[in-house]
Design a protein around this motif. Sequence first.
Motif, PDB file in Angstrom:
ATOM      1  N   VAL A  75       0.844  -1.207   0.000  1.00 50.13           N
ATOM      2  CA  VAL A  75       0.000   0.000   0.000  1.00 50.13           C
ATOM      3  C   VAL A  75       0.874   1.250   0.000  1.00 50.13           C
ATOM      4  CG1 VAL A  75      -1.682   1.325   1.338  1.00 50.13           C
ATOM      5  CG2 VAL A  75      -1.944  -1.150   1.099  1.00 50.13           C
ATOM      6  N   ASN A  76       1.983   1.227   0.738  1.00 50.01           N
ATOM      7  CA  ASN A  76       2.907   2.372   0.744  1.00 50.01           C
ATOM      8  C   ASN A  76       3.440   2.650  -0.656  1.00 50.01           C
ATOM      9  OD1 ASN A  76       2.635   2.766   3.511  1.00 50.01           O
ATOM     10  ND2 ASN A  76       4.429   1.535   4.016  1.00 50.01           N
ATOM     11  N   MET A  79       0.569   4.124  -2.799  1.00 43.51           N
ATOM     12  CA  MET A  79       0.254   5.508  -2.451  1.00 43.51           C
ATOM     13  C   MET A  79       1.349   6.454  -2.924  1.00 43.51           C
ATOM     14  SD  MET A  79      -1.291   5.000   1.404  1.00 43.51           S
ATOM     15  CE  MET A  79      -1.292   6.775   1.690  1.00 43.51           C
ATOM     16  N   SER A  80       2.599   6.117  -2.655  1.00 40.47           N
ATOM     17  CA  SER A  80       3.697   7.021  -3.024  1.00 40.47           C
ATOM     18  C   SER A  80       3.809   7.157  -4.538  1.00 40.47           C
ATOM     19  CB  SER A  80       5.018   6.527  -2.428  1.00 40.47           C
ATOM     20  OG  SER A  80       5.329   5.220  -2.878  1.00 40.47           O
ATOM     21  N   SER A  82       1.357   6.609  -6.847  1.00 36.43           N
ATOM     22  CA  SER A  82       0.164   7.257  -7.408  1.00 36.43           C
ATOM     23  C   SER A  82       0.145   8.751  -7.106  1.00 36.43           C
ATOM     24  CB  SER A  82      -1.095   6.596  -6.843  1.00 36.43           C
ATOM     25  OG  SER A  82      -1.139   5.228  -7.150  1.00 36.43           O
ATOM     26  N   PHE A  83       0.378   9.118  -5.855  1.00 33.24           N
ATOM     27  CA  PHE A  83       0.324  10.530  -5.477  1.00 33.24           C
ATOM     28  C   PHE A  83       1.445  11.328  -6.129  1.00 33.24           C
ATOM     29  CE2 PHE A  83      -1.927   9.356  -1.262  1.00 33.24           C
ATOM     30  CZ  PHE A  83      -3.132   9.314  -1.931  1.00 33.24           C
ATOM     31  N   VAL A 142       5.316   8.362   4.031  1.00 39.63           N
ATOM     32  CA  VAL A 142       4.920   8.310   2.629  1.00 39.63           C
ATOM     33  C   VAL A 142       4.984   9.697   2.001  1.00 39.63           C
ATOM     34  CG1 VAL A 142       3.003   7.793   1.061  1.00 39.63           C
ATOM     35  CG2 VAL A 142       3.475   6.274   2.982  1.00 39.63           C
ATOM     36  N   THR A 143       4.677  10.724   2.800  1.00 39.43           N
ATOM     37  CA  THR A 143       4.750  12.097   2.300  1.00 39.43           C
ATOM     38  C   THR A 143       6.160  12.430   1.831  1.00 39.43           C
ATOM     39  OG1 THR A 143       2.986  12.774   3.809  1.00 39.43           O
ATOM     40  CG2 THR A 143       4.362  14.516   2.869  1.00 39.43           C
ATOM     41  N   VAL A 146       6.743  10.794  -1.508  1.00 42.49           N
ATOM     42  CA  VAL A 146       5.994  11.481  -2.564  1.00 42.49           C
ATOM     43  C   VAL A 146       6.745  12.731  -3.025  1.00 42.49           C
ATOM     44  CG1 VAL A 146       3.887  12.791  -3.056  1.00 42.49           C
ATOM     45  CG2 VAL A 146       3.744  10.590  -1.884  1.00 42.49           C
ATOM     46  N   TRP A 211       7.354   3.534  -8.610  1.00 40.45           N
ATOM     47  CA  TRP A 211       7.006   2.196  -8.143  1.00 40.45           C
ATOM     48  C   TRP A 211       8.244   1.308  -8.014  1.00 40.45           C
ATOM     49  CZ3 TRP A 211       2.830  -0.057  -6.079  1.00 40.45           C
ATOM     50  CH2 TRP A 211       2.806  -1.462  -6.029  1.00 40.45           C
ATOM     51  N   THR A 227       8.545   0.402   1.369  1.00 37.29           N
ATOM     52  CA  THR A 227       7.841   0.078   0.128  1.00 37.29           C
ATOM     53  C   THR A 227       8.028  -1.394  -0.232  1.00 37.29           C
ATOM     54  OG1 THR A 227       9.749   0.758  -1.193  1.00 37.29           O
ATOM     55  CG2 THR A 227       8.075   2.429  -0.732  1.00 37.29           C
TER      56      THR A 227
END
Length: 279
Positions: A75-76, A79-80, A82-83, A142-143, A146, A211, A227
């Motif tokens: 999920v990490n 999210m990273s 995709s965002f 995760v921020t 990103v 990814w 990740t």
Amino acid sequence: MSDGISGPIRRSASVRRLVAIGVTLIVLLSPFLWLLQMSFKSNDLILQFPPPLIFTPTLQNYASLWQGAFPVSFVNSLMSASFSTALALVLGVPAAYALSRWAGRGKHAVSFAILVTRMAPPIAFTIPFFLFYRWIGLLDTVTGLVLVYTSFNLPLVIWMMQPFFETVPPSLEEAALVDGASTRVVFLQIVLPMVTPGIAATAILCFLYAWNDFFFALILTRTNARTAPVAVVNFMNYEGWEWGKIAAGGSLVMAPVLIFSLAVRRYLVSGLTAGAVKG
């Protein structure tokens, strides 16, 4: 007579092309298929030589993954990637459009300067990012990932999208402005739909970079924001290499990229080629 001879020649050429395509697909897909079949074997079968051609598939490797910490890492990564892709497109697409319509001096210098920031090796930024993140509290978040991925994908978005915008005739925009449309409407409703293939191709490349990243995720995360690629490597430990989990994790890591690529495959080929030809 010539038609009777040319028919077999054409069929022979078609057969040769099909054979060449088949051999190429086997060579390209064999590593992925081998990894996939490993994920359905136990460690004993994986290490057996010669490899058994017939075996009873097992889902134990996938079950072990999802019972551990791998789902959080998956999920990490999602999210990273995709965002950061969305943020890079939101910032980079308008910037590329502005550069493509810039008629003043210095346009090429600015474009080159933006591209140069992407040429530096990632290791050159690792220590500054690590020290800065430790200072502001973004380590193992995760921020933080990103922001890192966005900073590297943003020049790529600008560099790739600029040729696409240059293929759009300015006369279309001028006609819309004369009809009373605002600049925002021209950009959103006229220009963007014409460069959709380029956006799709750029999005795939940005998503792939984020990814597949291992280096930044290894240095800037610990446990909370770990990740999927880093989690897979953790199955190689001092107790031994858990080949079944490694193969299952690698197969799952490939899945989102394949799904994303298939979803936009209609735009991908045209997007990778259309921007290279200016109208």
